[in-house]
Design a protein around this motif. Structure first.
Motif, PDB file in Angstrom:
ATOM      1  N   ARG A 155       0.668  -0.999  -0.093  1.00 32.26           N
ATOM      2  CA  ARG A 155      -0.061  -0.019   0.371  1.00 32.26           C
ATOM      3  C   ARG A 155       1.013   1.000  -0.306  1.00 32.26           C
ATOM      4  O   ARG A 155       1.473   1.672   0.786  1.00 32.26           O
ATOM      5  CB  ARG A 155      -0.674   0.396   1.662  1.00 32.26           C
ATOM      6  CG  ARG A 155      -1.836   1.511   1.764  1.00 32.26           C
ATOM      7  CD  ARG A 155      -3.068   1.077   2.777  1.00 32.26           C
ATOM      8  NE  ARG A 155      -2.435   2.153   4.281  1.00 32.26           N
ATOM      9  CZ  ARG A 155      -1.774   0.922   4.876  1.00 32.26           C
ATOM     10  NH1 ARG A 155      -1.184  -0.143   4.664  1.00 32.26           N
ATOM     11  NH2 ARG A 155      -0.995   1.713   5.586  1.00 32.26           N
ATOM     12  N   VAL A 156       0.555   1.968  -1.031  1.00 35.79           N
ATOM     13  CA  VAL A 156       1.260   3.961  -0.819  1.00 35.79           C
ATOM     14  C   VAL A 156       0.720   4.265   0.103  1.00 35.79           C
ATOM     15  O   VAL A 156      -0.261   4.794  -0.125  1.00 35.79           O
ATOM     16  CB  VAL A 156       1.699   3.821  -2.198  1.00 35.79           C
ATOM     17  CG1 VAL A 156       2.256   5.658  -2.201  1.00 35.79           C
ATOM     18  CG2 VAL A 156       1.682   2.983  -2.968  1.00 35.79           C
ATOM     19  N   GLN A 157       1.814   4.738   1.269  1.00 33.79           N
ATOM     20  CA  GLN A 157       0.556   5.714   1.929  1.00 33.79           C
ATOM     21  C   GLN A 157       1.074   7.577   1.389  1.00 33.79           C
ATOM     22  O   GLN A 157       0.004   8.084   2.079  1.00 33.79           O
ATOM     23  CB  GLN A 157       1.455   5.991   3.609  1.00 33.79           C
ATOM     24  CG  GLN A 157       1.662   3.845   4.079  1.00 33.79           C
ATOM     25  CD  GLN A 157       2.343   3.576   5.120  1.00 33.79           C
ATOM     26  OE1 GLN A 157       3.189   3.266   5.387  1.00 33.79           O
ATOM     27  NE2 GLN A 157       1.636   3.778   6.533  1.00 33.79           N
ATOM     28  N   ALA A 158       2.253   7.897   1.140  1.00 34.99           N
ATOM     29  CA  ALA A 158       2.052   9.322   0.228  1.00 34.99           C
ATOM     30  C   ALA A 158       2.975   9.294  -0.812  1.00 34.99           C
ATOM     31  O   ALA A 158       3.588   8.555  -0.451  1.00 34.99           O
ATOM     32  CB  ALA A 158       2.693   9.904   1.708  1.00 34.99           C
ATOM     33  N   THR A 159       2.847  10.068  -1.065  1.00 35.74           N
ATOM     34  CA  THR A 159       3.960  10.307  -2.214  1.00 35.74           C
ATOM     35  C   THR A 159       4.277  12.221  -2.650  1.00 35.74           C
ATOM     36  O   THR A 159       3.498  13.306  -1.723  1.00 35.74           O
ATOM     37  CB  THR A 159       3.353  10.657  -3.404  1.00 35.74           C
ATOM     38  OG1 THR A 159       2.036  10.646  -3.471  1.00 35.74           O
ATOM     39  CG2 THR A 159       3.044   8.669  -3.556  1.00 35.74           C
ATOM     40  N   ALA A 160       4.800  12.164  -2.572  1.00 36.69           N
ATOM     41  CA  ALA A 160       5.666  14.396  -2.732  1.00 36.69           C
ATOM     42  C   ALA A 160       6.299  14.444  -4.033  1.00 36.69           C
ATOM     43  O   ALA A 160       7.522  13.724  -4.004  1.00 36.69           O
ATOM     44  CB  ALA A 160       5.609  15.024  -1.358  1.00 36.69           C
ATOM     45  N   ALA A 161       6.575  15.223  -4.735  1.00 34.25           N
ATOM     46  CA  ALA A 161       8.000  15.308  -6.053  1.00 34.25           C
ATOM     47  C   ALA A 161       7.588  16.398  -6.124  1.00 34.25           C
ATOM     48  O   ALA A 161       7.129  17.511  -5.236  1.00 34.25           O
ATOM     49  CB  ALA A 161       6.735  14.909  -7.220  1.00 34.25           C
ATOM     50  N   GLN A 162       9.249  16.712  -6.288  1.00 29.01           N
ATOM     51  CA  GLN A 162       9.907  18.240  -6.770  1.00 29.01           C
ATOM     52  C   GLN A 162      10.538  17.617  -7.543  1.00 29.01           C
ATOM     53  O   GLN A 162      11.034  17.167  -8.411  1.00 29.01           O
ATOM     54  CB  GLN A 162      10.536  18.453  -5.237  1.00 29.01           C
ATOM     55  CG  GLN A 162      11.682  17.989  -4.762  1.00 29.01           C
ATOM     56  CD  GLN A 162      12.669  17.672  -4.282  1.00 29.01           C
ATOM     57  OE1 GLN A 162      12.683  16.829  -2.812  1.00 29.01           O
ATOM     58  NE2 GLN A 162      13.162  18.610  -4.089  1.00 29.01           N
ATOM     59  N   ALA A 163      10.940  19.517  -8.027  1.00 25.72           N
ATOM     60  CA  ALA A 163      11.921  19.140  -8.967  1.00 25.72           C
ATOM     61  C   ALA A 163      13.073  18.888  -8.819  1.00 25.72           C
ATOM     62  O   ALA A 163      14.105  18.641  -8.014  1.00 25.72           O
ATOM     63  CB  ALA A 163      11.889  20.835  -9.860  1.00 25.72           C
ATOM     64  N   ASP A 164      14.213  18.321  -9.706  1.00 21.02           N
ATOM     65  CA  ASP A 164      15.197  17.563  -9.739  1.00 21.02           C
ATOM     66  C   ASP A 164      16.545  18.351 -11.179  1.00 21.02           C
ATOM     67  O   ASP A 164      16.796  17.096 -11.652  1.00 21.02           O
ATOM     68  CB  ASP A 164      15.055  16.087  -9.728  1.00 21.02           C
ATOM     69  CG  ASP A 164      16.804  15.512  -9.612  1.00 21.02           C
ATOM     70  OD1 ASP A 164      17.689  16.132  -8.351  1.00 21.02           O
ATOM     71  OD2 ASP A 164      16.669  14.500  -9.310  1.00 21.02           O
ATOM     72  N   GLY A 165      15.906  19.478 -10.967  1.00 22.76           N
ATOM     73  CA  GLY A 165      17.386  20.259 -11.731  1.00 22.76           C
ATOM     74  C   GLY A 165      16.237  20.145 -13.318  1.00 22.76           C
ATOM     75  O   GLY A 165      15.179  20.077 -13.113  1.00 22.76           O
ATOM     76  N   ASN A 167      14.414  19.755 -16.842  1.00 24.07           N
ATOM     77  CA  ASN A 167      14.019  18.285 -16.737  1.00 24.07           C
ATOM     78  C   ASN A 167      13.637  17.489 -16.113  1.00 24.07           C
ATOM     79  O   ASN A 167      13.325  15.973 -17.144  1.00 24.07           O
ATOM     80  CB  ASN A 167      13.686  18.008 -18.391  1.00 24.07           C
ATOM     81  CG  ASN A 167      13.345  19.493 -19.412  1.00 24.07           C
ATOM     82  OD1 ASN A 167      12.349  20.277 -19.459  1.00 24.07           O
ATOM     83  ND2 ASN A 167      14.313  19.885 -20.452  1.00 24.07           N
ATOM     84  N   ARG A 168      13.579  17.133 -14.781  1.00 21.93           N
ATOM     85  CA  ARG A 168      13.501  16.506 -14.327  1.00 21.93           C
ATOM     86  C   ARG A 168      13.576  16.742 -13.295  1.00 21.93           C
ATOM     87  O   ARG A 168      13.076  17.621 -12.357  1.00 21.93           O
ATOM     88  CB  ARG A 168      15.446  15.644 -14.027  1.00 21.93           C
ATOM     89  CG  ARG A 168      16.327  14.897 -14.903  1.00 21.93           C
ATOM     90  CD  ARG A 168      18.019  15.173 -14.299  1.00 21.93           C
ATOM     91  NE  ARG A 168      18.298  14.011 -13.860  1.00 21.93           N
ATOM     92  CZ  ARG A 168      18.251  12.808 -14.289  1.00 21.93           C
ATOM     93  NH1 ARG A 168      18.165  12.672 -14.942  1.00 21.93           N
ATOM     94  NH2 ARG A 168      18.189  11.500 -13.228  1.00 21.93           N
ATOM     95  N   ALA A 169      12.776  15.083 -12.840  1.00 27.22           N
ATOM     96  CA  ALA A 169      11.688  15.285 -11.292  1.00 27.22           C
ATOM     97  C   ALA A 169      11.731  13.941 -10.368  1.00 27.22           C
ATOM     98  O   ALA A 169      12.204  13.239 -10.897  1.00 27.22           O
ATOM     99  CB  ALA A 169      10.449  15.187 -11.422  1.00 27.22           C
ATOM    100  N   PRO A 206       4.489  12.493 -20.407  1.00 21.73           N
ATOM    101  CA  PRO A 206       5.520  12.570 -21.485  1.00 21.73           C
ATOM    102  C   PRO A 206       6.937  12.593 -20.304  1.00 21.73           C
ATOM    103  O   PRO A 206       8.411  13.281 -19.804  1.00 21.73           O
ATOM    104  CB  PRO A 206       6.037  14.278 -21.538  1.00 21.73           C
ATOM    105  CG  PRO A 206       5.302  14.848 -21.223  1.00 21.73           C
ATOM    106  CD  PRO A 206       4.518  13.663 -20.362  1.00 21.73           C
ATOM    107  N   TRP A 207       7.145  11.897 -19.406  1.00 26.41           N
ATOM    108  CA  TRP A 207       7.873  11.120 -18.156  1.00 26.41           C
ATOM    109  C   TRP A 207       8.511   9.615 -18.282  1.00 26.41           C
ATOM    110  O   TRP A 207       7.814   8.677 -17.954  1.00 26.41           O
ATOM    111  CB  TRP A 207       7.442  11.266 -16.418  1.00 26.41           C
ATOM    112  CG  TRP A 207       7.105  13.236 -16.606  1.00 26.41           C
ATOM    113  CD1 TRP A 207       6.292  13.679 -17.026  1.00 26.41           C
ATOM    114  CD2 TRP A 207       7.967  14.113 -16.004  1.00 26.41           C
ATOM    115  NE1 TRP A 207       6.406  15.236 -16.416  1.00 26.41           N
ATOM    116  CE2 TRP A 207       7.587  15.501 -15.946  1.00 26.41           C
ATOM    117  CE3 TRP A 207       8.990  14.061 -15.583  1.00 26.41           C
ATOM    118  CZ2 TRP A 207       8.229  16.452 -16.212  1.00 26.41           C
ATOM    119  CZ3 TRP A 207      10.426  15.341 -15.163  1.00 26.41           C
ATOM    120  CH2 TRP A 207       9.636  16.076 -15.376  1.00 26.41           C
ATOM    121  N   THR A 208       9.990   9.746 -18.262  1.00 26.23           N
ATOM    122  CA  THR A 208      10.086   7.601 -17.625  1.00 26.23           C
ATOM    123  C   THR A 208      10.841   7.578 -16.267  1.00 26.23           C
ATOM    124  O   THR A 208      11.776   8.873 -16.560  1.00 26.23           O
ATOM    125  CB  THR A 208      10.706   7.486 -18.695  1.00 26.23           C
ATOM    126  OG1 THR A 208      10.576   6.191 -19.158  1.00 26.23           O
ATOM    127  CG2 THR A 208      12.606   8.546 -19.277  1.00 26.23           C
TER     128      THR A 208
END
Length: 211
Positions: A155-165, A167-169, A206-208
């Motif tokens: 079970r996925v409990q939590a997620t959070a995304a941020q920029a990583d340079g 065109n990257r995350a 458009p993400w891989t």
């Protein structure tokens, strides 16, 4: 009959005796006053205070004789602050609190639509990674024939995304599951990185994933 005046000799004889007697009387009076006992006051009975009439003594933390009454333990709640995590083993009801903590710890530097897109992709890639389901969708990330150490009750409990340079995350995840030996644990951290592509992938975004 006429009183005869006393002679000077008689006056000289009586005057020293009279002075001596008067002086002696004064001395005796002074001694009596010196040794006169003070008036005694009646002895007061000892004052006893009952538990109801005794005045309340102020409580000081420095008083080592102070005995504190035991305080009841606070009941544990899932309502936590921005930096507080619920205790392990709380189950799915702890997931919203974990999501708040993770979201507060990760910089919010992606547009909301992009963040939602890569977070959803991160969940799918994580499921494929720990269970084996859906791995053919990312053949470059999951080479064919790669062994799978499959987890169950995932079970996925939590997620959070941020920029990583440019065109990257990066997506931070917290999940729960039982390993192949049957040991169940929640609060498992995981991090996935994604590269923006010029064309949609098999998932229509458009993400891989990249190592």
């Amino acid at each position: 009959m006429k009183r005869r005046p006393s002679s000077p000799r008689a006056r000289r004889t009586r005057s020293p005796l009279a002075l001596l007697a008067a002086g002696l009387a004064l001395v005796l009076l002074g001694v009596a006053l010196l040794y006169e006992p003070e008036p005694s006051t009646p002895e007061q009975p000892p004052v006893t205070r009952s538990a109801r009439t005794a005045p309340q003594r102020p409580l000081h933390t420095a008083d080592r004789t102070l005995v504190r009454a035991p305080q009841p333990e606070p009941t544990r709640s899932l309502v936590t602050g921005p930096g507080e995590l619920p205790a392990p083993g709380e189950g799915p009801r702890a997931d919203p609190a974990i999501q708040r903590v993770l979201r507060a710890a990760v910089p919010d530097d992606l547009p909301a639509p992009v963040a939602r897109q890569v977070e959803a992709l991160g969940r799918a890639v994580l499921v494929a990674d720990v269970t084996g389901r859906g791995r053919p969708l990312w053949p470059a990330y999951f080479p064919p024939g790669q062994p799978v150490r499959a987890f169950t009750r995932m079970r996925v409990q939590a997620t959070a995304a941020q920029a990583d340079g440019t065109n990257r995350a990066v997506v931070h995840l917290v999940w729960a599951g039982a390993d192949p030996g049957g040991t169940y644990r929640d609060g498992r951290p995981h991090t996935l990185r994604f590269q923006h592509t010029n064309k949609p992938t098999l998932q229509g975004v458009p993400w891989t994933p990249v190592p």
